[in-house]
Design a protein around this motif. Sequence first.
Motif, PDB file in Angstrom:
ATOM      1  N   ALA A 195       0.834  -1.203   0.000  1.00 48.46           N
ATOM      2  CA  ALA A 195       0.000   0.000   0.000  1.00 48.46           C
ATOM      3  C   ALA A 195       0.865   1.247   0.000  1.00 48.46           C
ATOM      4  CB  ALA A 195      -0.936  -0.005   1.203  1.00 48.46           C
ATOM      5  N   ASP A 196       1.903   1.249   0.813  1.00 48.22           N
ATOM      6  CA  ASP A 196       2.794   2.411   0.877  1.00 48.22           C
ATOM      7  C   ASP A 196       3.438   2.691  -0.483  1.00 48.22           C
ATOM      8  OD1 ASP A 196       2.388   3.090   3.536  1.00 48.22           O
ATOM      9  OD2 ASP A 196       4.013   1.807   4.269  1.00 48.22           O
ATOM     10  N   SER A 197       3.837   1.641  -1.173  1.00 45.82           N
ATOM     11  CA  SER A 197       4.469   1.804  -2.476  1.00 45.82           C
ATOM     12  C   SER A 197       3.498   2.404  -3.491  1.00 45.82           C
ATOM     13  CB  SER A 197       4.986   0.457  -2.980  1.00 45.82           C
ATOM     14  OG  SER A 197       5.596   0.590  -4.236  1.00 45.82           O
ATOM     15  N   ILE A 198       2.270   1.924  -3.497  1.00 51.17           N
ATOM     16  CA  ILE A 198       1.272   2.429  -4.448  1.00 51.17           C
ATOM     17  C   ILE A 198       0.871   3.856  -4.100  1.00 51.17           C
ATOM     18  CG2 ILE A 198      -1.054   2.068  -5.348  1.00 51.17           C
ATOM     19  CD1 ILE A 198      -0.579  -0.953  -4.844  1.00 51.17           C
ATOM     20  N   ILE A 199       0.724   4.134  -2.822  1.00 52.93           N
ATOM     21  CA  ILE A 199       0.391   5.501  -2.384  1.00 52.93           C
ATOM     22  C   ILE A 199       1.478   6.478  -2.827  1.00 52.93           C
ATOM     23  CG2 ILE A 199       0.128   6.985  -0.349  1.00 52.93           C
ATOM     24  CD1 ILE A 199      -1.121   4.469   1.036  1.00 52.93           C
TER      25      ILE A 199
END
Length: 580
Positions: A195-199
């Motif tokens: 999620a952090d990477s996509i955000i």
Amino acid sequence: MGKRKRLLILFLTAAALLLSACARRPAEQSSQSEFNVFLNQIFTNESSKDALSLHYLVAEPEKYGIAHAETGFGEFGAEAQQRTGAEAENYLAGLAAFSYKDLTDEQRLIYDILERALKASLAMSEYPLYEEVLGPTTGIQAQLPVLLAEYSLSDREDIEAYLTLLDDFDDYFMKIAEYEKEKSAAGLFMTDDTADSIIAQCRAFIADPENNYLIGCFDDRLEEITQLSEEERERYREQNRELVQNNVIGAYEHLASVLSDLKGTGTEGAGLCRLERGTEYYELLVQTRTGSDRTIDEIREMLTDALKDCLITLSGIVSRVPDIYTQYEAMEFPETDPSRSLDYLKEAVLADFPPVSGDVSCDVRYIHESLQDYLSPAMYLIPPLDDYRNNCIYLNASPAYDLTTLFPTLAHEGYPGHLYQNVYFYSRDPEPIRSLLDIAGYSEGWATYAELYSYELTGISSELAAFLQANILAAHCLYSLTDIGIHAEGWNTADTASFLGAYGFSADTAGNIHQVMAAEPGMYLPYSVGCLEILALRDQAEEELGDSFRLLDFHTFLLNCGPAPFDLIEERMEQWLSEF
């Protein structure tokens, strides 16, 4: 470890199809004719459901009987996936109404591929919340900007269609966000690292709203449309700017916000096997993506055996050629400029690969800096069926990649890889439905095979070429075994570090690989498994033909088959071998 992914992948969805004419047992010729009608009905129904996919699939839809198509991005979500399964049953019923023995050889191959795809679609529909359309490398949020930037604009109709897509952008991303909420509620949400990477990717893309990628590239394309007045250009520029800044940027902002809110709701640790029914879903995913009928255990064994063979090859070469690493450090590719490298490869492959008649062009373009940190070093954009001679390869000019060493990558994307394979197949005028029945294991396996082959065209010693080929294939096997370890066995980061550490990977590197594989299950398997299946077919042909074996003949056979599951190709190869 850049992953090279063809941008446009069309998954077979379905719509109800009335086939009253197919319920009787037709005569042989009539059956063949009606079968083609059946295939074209499916092609027309499926290709007209998504305006963006249709635009990339065919340049002139009316040639294929497509009079009306959706204007937006199409349906998406758990309910849409379940409908796909129910509708796939209708297609299967229609398919079963035909007499297999009355069809031509080519029609039988399409029948087999289509039946396999429909059964997979039906099976996948039983896991409506397991699919993940967001991902650091292959996710829709990463691919859409490039697809929109490359959307061809040749007249006012194209411009209006493009702007209509942008108008639907926020609604489409809203559906994706709602889908992620459903996944979260079902305990199927992604890990926090993913999620952090996509955000971060979403926020990087919209960091400069006034100068967003989709504003400048649209303005540039408008300049090429000579029939527009300056007043019309300005009006279109303003419409596009407003839609990008409101709909597109707003959609990315909303998606990033929703993902932030959902963090912490996923399972502890990565791996599909940690989810209820996750193991069964992973097995289905792997079989669908690789085009191989092997079980997970059989694939693991195949990868392990190939890895051992590669390591034996590497060890033997190091023993025979002590200065092999010095040779590697001093090696130079025949060309370092990307465009000249493609020209060189285009000519060099003719000794072992069949020619393609007519002119074929390829533009080399560069990924926008707002996407550089998240996309792979190179990507091939599949051309429309009726405009397949005009091609495009995107390169990533990020400082992380040295463009002067991309010769093997350009073989993967260009000649004799993706570009060549697609152009060759389309030049044979296949039934349009085959463009929907892509088998990633075939296409990515072929491109990986082409990449390995390219080292034989560099002018380096045969020992160094074999060394580099074994090294690359070993890396693919390691990544794929890690994927299986994570998603079939539940490996955590420590497990991955232990496995890769035995092959010289640092803990930090192993952690990065773990995160990549955890985020996008099955991503590397089409490359490794597909390539190994092709090598196995080649070995079989070489063993049976002996002195009569020629690479040109084998490559021609495989290319003529086109994308298909490997067991179907093997059946047809047995017939091909018997004709020698």
